[in-house]
Design a protein around this motif. Structure first.
Motif, PDB file in Angstrom:
ATOM      1  N   GLY A   1      83.843 -31.491  84.080  1.00 38.47           N
ATOM      2  CA  GLY A   1      82.778 -31.626  83.076  1.00 38.47           C
ATOM      3  C   GLY A   1      82.190 -33.025  83.069  1.00 38.47           C
ATOM      4  N   ILE A   2      83.060 -34.039  83.056  1.00 34.90           N
ATOM      5  CA  ILE A   2      82.573 -35.434  83.061  1.00 34.90           C
ATOM      6  C   ILE A   2      81.848 -35.720  84.382  1.00 34.90           C
ATOM      7  CG2 ILE A   2      83.251 -37.877  83.005  1.00 34.90           C
ATOM      8  CD1 ILE A   2      85.566 -37.084  81.168  1.00 34.90           C
ATOM      9  N   GLY A   3      82.431 -35.210  85.484  1.00 35.23           N
ATOM     10  CA  GLY A   3      81.807 -35.392  86.800  1.00 35.23           C
ATOM     11  C   GLY A   3      80.415 -34.788  86.842  1.00 35.23           C
TER      12      GLY A   3
ATOM     13  N   LEU B   1      84.065 -34.790  90.413  1.00 39.23           N
ATOM     14  CA  LEU B   1      83.988 -33.364  90.738  1.00 39.23           C
ATOM     15  C   LEU B   1      84.952 -33.018  91.878  1.00 39.23           C
ATOM     16  CD1 LEU B   1      80.134 -32.659  90.546  1.00 39.23           C
ATOM     17  CD2 LEU B   1      81.903 -31.663  89.111  1.00 39.23           C
ATOM     18  N   GLY B   2      84.996 -33.904  92.898  1.00 39.62           N
ATOM     19  CA  GLY B   2      85.921 -33.707  94.016  1.00 39.62           C
ATOM     20  C   GLY B   2      87.368 -33.702  93.540  1.00 39.62           C
ATOM     21  N   GLY B   3      87.685 -34.620  92.612  1.00 34.75           N
ATOM     22  CA  GLY B   3      89.037 -34.691  92.050  1.00 34.75           C
ATOM     23  C   GLY B   3      89.389 -33.411  91.301  1.00 34.75           C
ATOM     24  N   ALA B   4      88.409 -32.879  90.538  1.00 37.24           N
ATOM     25  CA  ALA B   4      88.637 -31.642  89.775  1.00 37.24           C
ATOM     26  C   ALA B   4      88.919 -30.474  90.718  1.00 37.24           C
ATOM     27  CB  ALA B   4      87.420 -31.333  88.901  1.00 37.24           C
TER      28      ALA B   4
ATOM     29  N   VAL C   1      94.333 -26.446  83.350  1.00 36.56           N
ATOM     30  CA  VAL C   1      92.977 -25.947  83.110  1.00 36.56           C
ATOM     31  C   VAL C   1      92.146 -27.018  82.370  1.00 36.56           C
ATOM     32  CG1 VAL C   1      91.613 -24.224  81.836  1.00 36.56           C
ATOM     33  CG2 VAL C   1      93.626 -23.515  83.125  1.00 36.56           C
ATOM     34  N   THR C   2      92.754 -27.663  81.354  1.00 34.05           N
ATOM     35  CA  THR C   2      92.047 -28.708  80.605  1.00 34.05           C
ATOM     36  C   THR C   2      91.653 -29.858  81.535  1.00 34.05           C
ATOM     37  OG1 THR C   2      93.479 -28.185  78.732  1.00 34.05           O
ATOM     38  CG2 THR C   2      92.166 -30.177  78.532  1.00 34.05           C
ATOM     39  N   TYR C   3      92.609 -30.248  82.404  1.00 39.80           N
ATOM     40  CA  TYR C   3      92.388 -31.357  83.343  1.00 39.80           C
ATOM     41  C   TYR C   3      91.191 -31.063  84.249  1.00 39.80           C
ATOM     42  CZ  TYR C   3      93.953 -35.174  86.395  1.00 39.80           C
ATOM     43  OH  TYR C   3      94.040 -36.334  87.102  1.00 39.80           O
ATOM     44  N   VAL C   4      91.195 -29.868  84.834  1.00 38.05           N
ATOM     45  CA  VAL C   4      90.117 -29.493  85.761  1.00 38.05           C
ATOM     46  C   VAL C   4      88.784 -29.426  85.012  1.00 38.05           C
ATOM     47  CG1 VAL C   4      89.225 -27.645  87.228  1.00 38.05           C
ATOM     48  CG2 VAL C   4      91.625 -28.301  87.384  1.00 38.05           C
TER      49      VAL C   4
ATOM     50  N   TYR D   1      74.659 -35.387  86.730  1.00 37.38           N
ATOM     51  CA  TYR D   1      73.383 -34.942  86.158  1.00 37.38           C
ATOM     52  C   TYR D   1      72.579 -36.139  85.633  1.00 37.38           C
ATOM     53  CZ  TYR D   1      70.169 -32.929  82.724  1.00 37.38           C
ATOM     54  OH  TYR D   1      69.062 -32.620  81.984  1.00 37.38           O
ATOM     55  N   GLU D   2      73.268 -37.022  84.902  1.00 43.56           N
ATOM     56  CA  GLU D   2      72.600 -38.214  84.342  1.00 43.56           C
ATOM     57  C   GLU D   2      72.057 -39.104  85.460  1.00 43.56           C
ATOM     58  OE1 GLU D   2      72.349 -39.701  80.952  1.00 43.56           O
ATOM     59  OE2 GLU D   2      72.386 -37.559  80.551  1.00 43.56           O
ATOM     60  N   ALA D   3      72.856 -39.239  86.523  1.00 38.69           N
ATOM     61  CA  ALA D   3      72.438 -40.083  87.649  1.00 38.69           C
ATOM     62  C   ALA D   3      71.222 -39.476  88.345  1.00 38.69           C
ATOM     63  CB  ALA D   3      73.590 -40.247  88.637  1.00 38.69           C
ATOM     64  N   LEU D   4      71.226 -38.135  88.506  1.00 40.08           N
ATOM     65  CA  LEU D   4      70.103 -37.469  89.161  1.00 40.08           C
ATOM     66  C   LEU D   4      68.843 -37.552  88.308  1.00 40.08           C
ATOM     67  CD1 LEU D   4      71.840 -34.277  90.609  1.00 40.08           C
ATOM     68  CD2 LEU D   4      70.856 -36.157  91.908  1.00 40.08           C
ATOM     69  N   LYS D   5      69.071 -37.503  86.964  1.00 30.86           N
ATOM     70  CA  LYS D   5      67.948 -37.562  86.026  1.00 30.86           C
ATOM     71  C   LYS D   5      67.366 -38.980  85.979  1.00 30.86           C
ATOM     72  CE  LYS D   5      68.524 -37.092  81.566  1.00 30.86           C
ATOM     73  NZ  LYS D   5      69.017 -36.629  80.272  1.00 30.86           N
ATOM     74  N   GLY D   6      68.210 -39.976  86.388  1.00 26.11           N
ATOM     75  CA  GLY D   6      67.759 -41.375  86.350  1.00 26.11           C
ATOM     76  C   GLY D   6      67.666 -41.901  84.949  1.00 26.11           C
ATOM     77  N   ASN D   7      68.639 -41.559  84.089  1.00 27.29           N
ATOM     78  CA  ASN D   7      68.600 -41.944  82.681  1.00 27.29           C
ATOM     79  C   ASN D   7      69.018 -43.386  82.481  1.00 27.29           C
ATOM     80  OD1 ASN D   7      68.440 -41.715  79.914  1.00 27.29           O
ATOM     81  ND2 ASN D   7      70.506 -40.911  79.686  1.00 27.29           N
TER      82      ASN D   7
END
Lengths: 48, 347
Positions: B121-123, B287-290, B113-116, B128-134
């Motif tokens: 979460g990181i994914g 995200l795919g890995g999770a 559960v922690t792994y997923v 989100y950061e990439a979409l936001k263009g930060n």
């Protein structure tokens, strides 16, 4: 494999990691040489 | 025909998979153990062999990728050695927690559960950061970070700026001119090591974003330094597994043959491609890995074998998609550069 089966646990483990390390370095050197030789051709193909 | 007791088809599969992983590893400095080990498990290898061979492969690939990044001036040894100290302590504490949970009979479920959650979460955060263009001029971060190059303040994430403001001596000056307290580095390394030891993975997918988002290390240096650290953690880990026969050379050798070529491509791409354009794929891969790990766990828990196959397809698909994006972006960047040069020549 590579005659390392006859070695004891720790020696066999060290030999296995050594083989992986040597393979990695040989591959790096080989591919680096290959990259240097083929890079101009690959760049020319990519730019056309 | 067989080589090292393995059929040619399997060798071709391993070399091809290794090539994809090598591109990802060379470019992002991560993506080895969390992709290779689940793939080997789904292929039917025992856990010990899947984890041990995965670690040995990660060790070999990180040696090659570190040499490449070192040549590009993207390894910060001062940061790397400090991180190794913190990470080693963290891994030890993480292992102790796992042993304690095993005694309570709760290890498997909690770890999965922690792994997923962590991978997902990181994914989700990176996507989100990439979409936001930060970060930076239209979001891009300069890949050409030499020893004397200073980092633009706009390129440093806000949270990293806040962490850098805690100036508890001794202070470390990192590549790109970033100054950070040694204690901050040790704390970040300890936490990432703890998670790494707890989850039984190399930890690149935790450490690389942590170096960038928490310490403010430029992405290329974060990648190079993370790889430098993986040489040690992967080497020690694979040695420990090899002691109990967990490293299978017939798996590691062909994987490494493919990934060595891929690492050349991936490392070279870091000097060509705008990382910001690729970051979203990195997030989606996590995200795919999770999702893949979640499917495998559900499949095993409820006895649904088809979910194992779905998990395998997701892993291969994620690796293919992201490594394809790296190669495509590199080719596009080379062509843009050529078009710009031709245009300038015409003027």
């Amino acid at each position: 494999m590579f005659g390392i089966e006859t070695l004891s646990g720790n020696a066999q483990a060290a030999a296995l990691i050594g083989i992986v390390l040597v393979e990695a370095i040989v591959l790096h050197v080989g591919y680096s040489g290959l990259t240097r030789i083929t890079a101009p051709t690959v760049k020319r193909v990519l730019r056309t | 025909m067989e080589i090292l007791g393995v059929g040619l088809t399997m060798i071709a599969l391993f070399v091809g998979f290794g090539l994809l992983i090598g591109i990802l590893f060379g470019f992002f400095g991560m993506g080895g153990s969390f992709l290779v080990t689940p793939a080997l498990l789904v292929m039917g290898y025992p856990s010990r062999v899947a984890v041990g061979s995965g670690l040995a492969f990660v060790f070999g690939t990180s040696v090659i990728a570190t040499i490449k990044h070192r040549n590009l001036g993207q390894v910060d040894y001062k940061l790397g050695v400090s991180m190794i100290i913190g990470t080693t302590l963290g891994i030890e504490v993480g292992k102790e927690i796992v042993l304690h949970l095993e005694e309570l009979g709760m290890a498997g479920g909690i770890i999965s559960v922690t792994y997923v959650l962590l991978l997902g979460g990181i994914g989700a955060f990176v996507t989100y950061e990439a979409l936001k263009g930060n970060g930076g001029d239209d979001g891009g971060i300069d890949h050409d970070v030499g020893e004397d190059a200073d980092v633009d303040a706009d390129d440093i994430p806000d949270i990293a700026k806040r962490i850098q403001s805690y100036r508890v001596p001794p202070m470390l000056t990192l590549r790109g001119g970033v100054q950070v307290s040694l204690w901050t580095v040790l704390a970040v390394a300890f936490v990432t090591g703890l998670l790494s030891g707890f989850l039984g993975v190399g930890g690149g997918f935790i450490r690389m974003p942590a170096l960038f988002y928490l310490i403010g290390v430029p992405v290329p240096v974060a990648v190079g330094t993370d790889l430098f650290e993986i040489v040690f953690s992967g080497g020690i880990g694979s040695f420990l597994y090899a002691q109990s026969g967990g490293v299978d050379l017939s798996i590691v050798a062909p994987l490494l043959a493919g990934s060595a070529l891929g690492a050349q491509i991936g490392s070279a791409a870091t000097s060509i491609v705008d990382e910001e354009g690729i970051k979203i794929y990195f997030g989606l891969m996590l995200l795919g890995g999770a999702v893949a790990v979640a499917f495998r766990q559900i499949g095993e828990s409820f006895g649904i074998p088809v979910l194992n196959t779905v998990s395998f397809v997701l892993i291969i698909g994620a690796a293919l998609l992201v490594s394809g994006a790296v190669v495509y972006s590199s080719v596009a960047a080379v062509r843009r550069e050529e078009a710009g040069r031709t245009g300038a020549g015409a003027d």
